[in-house]
Scaffold this active site. Sequence first.
Site, PDB file in Angstrom:
ATOM      1  N   LYS A  30      13.743  17.802  21.858  1.00 15.04           N
ATOM      2  CA  LYS A  30      14.923  17.072  21.406  1.00 15.04           C
ATOM      3  C   LYS A  30      15.978  18.004  21.228  1.00 15.04           C
ATOM      4  O   LYS A  30      17.034  17.226  21.698  1.00 15.04           O
ATOM      5  CB  LYS A  30      14.461  16.571  19.760  1.00 15.04           C
ATOM      6  CG  LYS A  30      14.475  17.954  18.813  1.00 15.04           C
ATOM      7  CD  LYS A  30      14.172  17.106  17.564  1.00 15.04           C
ATOM      8  CE  LYS A  30      13.968  18.244  16.758  1.00 15.04           C
ATOM      9  NZ  LYS A  30      14.967  19.094  16.089  1.00 15.04           N
ATOM     10  N   THR A  31      16.020  19.218  21.151  1.00 12.43           N
ATOM     11  CA  THR A  31      17.111  19.992  20.952  1.00 12.43           C
ATOM     12  C   THR A  31      17.821  20.101  22.462  1.00 12.43           C
ATOM     13  O   THR A  31      18.831  20.095  22.847  1.00 12.43           O
ATOM     14  CB  THR A  31      16.982  21.361  20.631  1.00 12.43           C
ATOM     15  OG1 THR A  31      16.358  21.070  19.301  1.00 12.43           O
ATOM     16  CG2 THR A  31      18.325  22.122  20.426  1.00 12.43           C
ATOM     17  N   ASP A 213      20.866  15.421  14.696  1.00 11.04           N
ATOM     18  CA  ASP A 213      19.737  15.630  14.983  1.00 11.04           C
ATOM     19  C   ASP A 213      18.841  15.429  13.664  1.00 11.04           C
ATOM     20  O   ASP A 213      19.076  15.315  12.624  1.00 11.04           O
ATOM     21  CB  ASP A 213      19.702  17.337  15.030  1.00 11.04           C
ATOM     22  CG  ASP A 213      18.495  17.904  15.527  1.00 11.04           C
ATOM     23  OD1 ASP A 213      17.471  17.231  15.825  1.00 11.04           O
ATOM     24  OD2 ASP A 213      18.328  19.295  15.037  1.00 11.04           O
ATOM     25  N   GLU A 214      17.324  15.236  13.825  1.00 12.16           N
ATOM     26  CA  GLU A 214      16.485  15.067  12.574  1.00 12.16           C
ATOM     27  C   GLU A 214      16.907  13.794  11.844  1.00 12.16           C
ATOM     28  O   GLU A 214      16.922  14.026  10.551  1.00 12.16           O
ATOM     29  CB  GLU A 214      16.393  16.394  11.831  1.00 12.16           C
ATOM     30  CG  GLU A 214      15.989  17.409  12.407  1.00 12.16           C
ATOM     31  CD  GLU A 214      14.407  17.574  12.640  1.00 12.16           C
ATOM     32  OE1 GLU A 214      13.780  16.581  12.536  1.00 12.16           O
ATOM     33  OE2 GLU A 214      14.010  18.646  13.227  1.00 12.16           O
ATOM     34  N   GLN A 244       7.535  12.500  11.628  1.00 12.15           N
ATOM     35  CA  GLN A 244       7.682  13.553  10.973  1.00 12.15           C
ATOM     36  C   GLN A 244       8.799  13.676   9.601  1.00 12.15           C
ATOM     37  O   GLN A 244       9.406  14.620   9.249  1.00 12.15           O
ATOM     38  CB  GLN A 244       8.485  14.881  11.721  1.00 12.15           C
ATOM     39  CG  GLN A 244       7.455  15.039  13.049  1.00 12.15           C
ATOM     40  CD  GLN A 244       8.014  16.268  13.643  1.00 12.15           C
ATOM     41  OE1 GLN A 244       8.127  17.365  13.568  1.00 12.15           O
ATOM     42  NE2 GLN A 244       8.308  15.771  14.976  1.00 12.15           N
ATOM     43  N   ARG A 595       2.245  22.062  14.677  1.00 10.35           N
ATOM     44  CA  ARG A 595       2.855  23.413  14.780  1.00 10.35           C
ATOM     45  C   ARG A 595       2.226  24.322  15.614  1.00 10.35           C
ATOM     46  O   ARG A 595       2.816  25.354  16.142  1.00 10.35           O
ATOM     47  CB  ARG A 595       3.102  24.111  13.377  1.00 10.35           C
ATOM     48  CG  ARG A 595       3.841  23.576  12.147  1.00 10.35           C
ATOM     49  CD  ARG A 595       5.194  23.080  12.497  1.00 10.35           C
ATOM     50  NE  ARG A 595       5.207  21.626  13.093  1.00 10.35           N
ATOM     51  CZ  ARG A 595       6.272  21.021  13.637  1.00 10.35           C
ATOM     52  NH1 ARG A 595       7.289  21.827  14.217  1.00 10.35           N
ATOM     53  NH2 ARG A 595       6.085  19.766  14.153  1.00 10.35           N
TER      54      ARG A 595
END
Length: 660
Positions: A30-31, A213-214, A244, A595
Amino acid sequence: MPAVLNAPQREAIRYLDGPCLVLAGAGSGKTRVITHKIAYLLEECGMLPGNIAAITFTNKAAREMQHRLGALVRARAARGVTVCTFHALGVRIIRQEAAACGLKPQFSILDASDATQIVQELAADADKGIARQMHWQISAWKNALISPDEAAQQAHNELSIAAANLYREYERTLRAWQAVDFDDLIALPVRLFETQEDVRTRWQHKLRYLLIDEYQDTNHAQYRLLRLLAGERGMFTAVGDDDQAIYAWRGADVENLRQLSVDYPRLKVIKLEQNYRSSKRILEAANTLIAHNEKLFEKKLWSDLGAGDPIQAAAAASPEDEARRVVDRISAHRFRGRARYADYAILYRSNHQARLFEQHLRAQRIPYVLSGGQSFFEKPEIRDFTAWLRVLANPDDDLAFIRSLTTPRRGIGAGTIETLSRFAAEHKLSLFAASLHESLPEVLGARPLKAVQDCARLQQHIARRAEREPADTLLSELLQAIHYEAWLFARYDERDASARWDNVLEFVQWLGRKGQEEGRNLFELIQTVSLITMLDKDDEDFDGVQLATLHAAKGLEFAHVFLVGLEEGLLPHQASIDEDKVEEERRLMYVGITRARQSLHLSWCERRKQGRESRLCEPSRFLAEMGAQVQVLDRHAPVSREDGRARAAQLLQMLKQGEP
C-alpha cells in the site's frame, strides 16, 4: 517487493477519474502505491508538489513515506508535498487560520495528561481515575463532533452526565488558556470549514489531491475533514483494509469504508490481494480465519513465496510454562537458523502478559525491545522542560506556567500559587500576566514575589528572541538559567539524576538539531513537539526480540512470530464476548497472523491464575477457525533431537563466553 508493479497496483496509481478506494490487504504494497501515485501526479500529470497531501496516522509512517518518495522524485518536489499525520495537518490549518478559530498562532497543544488534570480541577471531588474516564468521554464526543449541548442530551449514566456537565467549562478553560487538545486538532478545522466557505474553498484549492493511508482507522471527525477538503469533486485515493480495522475502542469507525460508496456513488474500488510478505500457509490460515467475519468487500490474499514452515500450536501448563517454552524455542530456533534476535516477535493481547516473557528473556541474556512502554515525552524531566517551552510560546497556558514556577523548586509553594491564582481570577488575567502586574506586591510577600517575577521575566526575555535567534542557542541558555541539573542532583541519587539529566540533554540536542535541519524557530518547534511520539526514537538496528501487543504490532513484520495467550477470555477478550463484538478481536488475530513472514507459532495456557484461584482455560476459538493449516503439538512430547542438540550447543557456547 519486486521492482515491477503488478496490474492492480498500476491501475490504482493511474486512476484519476474520481474518488478511489484501494483495498490493500496486509503486505500488499500500500505504501508503494501511495508514493508511486504521488510520483505519477508530479511527473506525468504536472501537478505542483504543494497541491498534494498524503495523510497518515503515525509519524513513523509519514517518515517512511517521505523517504520512499525521495527515492522516486527529485528532492525539491518530494519536500514540497505535504506528508503528515491527520493531527499535524490540523495544526497547520489552525496555525494559518488562527484568527478565524479565535486563537493566536502560538496556541498550546495539551496532551491527555494535561487535559485530564483540567477535568480533575473542574470536578473538584473527582480522583484521577474518574477524571481520566470523564476526559475519555469528552474526547469520544469530540471525535464524533458532538457539541456540549448534544452531549448533555445524550448522557445516560452517572459518568457521562458528570462529563457532560463539565464539557462546556472544559472548552471554555482551553480557550481562556489559548490552548487546544488533540481532539481539537481535527474538530476545529471541521467546524471552521463547515462555517466559513471562503476558508474551506481556499484549502480545497491548496490541497487538490489527497491520499489517505490506513483509511479504515479514521473516526467520524477525520472522515468529515476528508469530505470537506475533497469537496464534491472527490479527488482522493483512500487506502485501507476492512480486515485490519482494530481501533474501534479509540473511535475508529470501519463503517467509514461503507460510507464512502454512499457519499461518492462514482467511487472506484481496486483490490490489492497479492501479498509480498508471508508464506502460503500463513495466508491460507489468515484467509480461513477472517472468512468468519461479515465482509464489507470480498478479497483473498495470495502469495507466490512458497508454502513456508508448518504453523504449530501448543498448550502450556501455565503462563510461566508458556513463557519458558516460547523463549526456549526462540533460543533454539535462532541458533539453528543463525538468525538475528530482531527476526523474532512475541505478540499478545494485553500489556500485562509481557512480564513473564521479559523475565525468561533476561534469564537467558536475550536482548529484547518492549513496545508500548512509557513514552520518552512522558518522562517527568521532559515534561518539566516542555512546560517552560510551552509558556514561551503561549503565556496564557496556566498549567504550564504553574509547572515552570514549581520545577525546579524556587521557594514557591502551594500558598503562593493559590494567592497568585486568586489575584489572576479577580483581575481576569492569565497567571503569567498576573505575575508581572503592578498590584501583585500588595498581596504577595517580597521573597515569593521575586521568585515568581524572576521566572516570568526569564521566560519573557527568551520569548522576545525566539523568532530571530537559533533555537539551539536559546534552549541551552534556558536550561542553564533555570539550574535544572543542580536541582536534579539535589533531589535524586546520583545514578537516577544522571539518567534524567542525560534525557534532558538528549531532548534539547535533538530539538536544536531539528530546528537547524528544518529551518524552524523555537515557537514552531514547540508546537511540533506536542505531535511527536517516541516512534521517532526507535532504534531499528537494535538486535532484540520484539515484545508487543497486537495493537502495537500493526504495520510491522517479522520473520518469525510467536502468538501467545490464545485463550477464550483473553483473545477474544472477555469484554468483546460479553458485548458481542468478537469480529474486531478476530481482526486483531488476523493482524497478528499476517505479521509473520516465514514461521508462525501459537500457544495457550491450560490453567491461569485469577486472583488466588487457578482456573481452567479454554483454547481460543480462533485456533479452530484457522483451519487445517494449524498443527497442534502434544506439550508432553519429548523435545526433538534437533532442538535438543541446538539447545545444548547454545549452552556450550554461553559457557565458553563465561555466561551463566
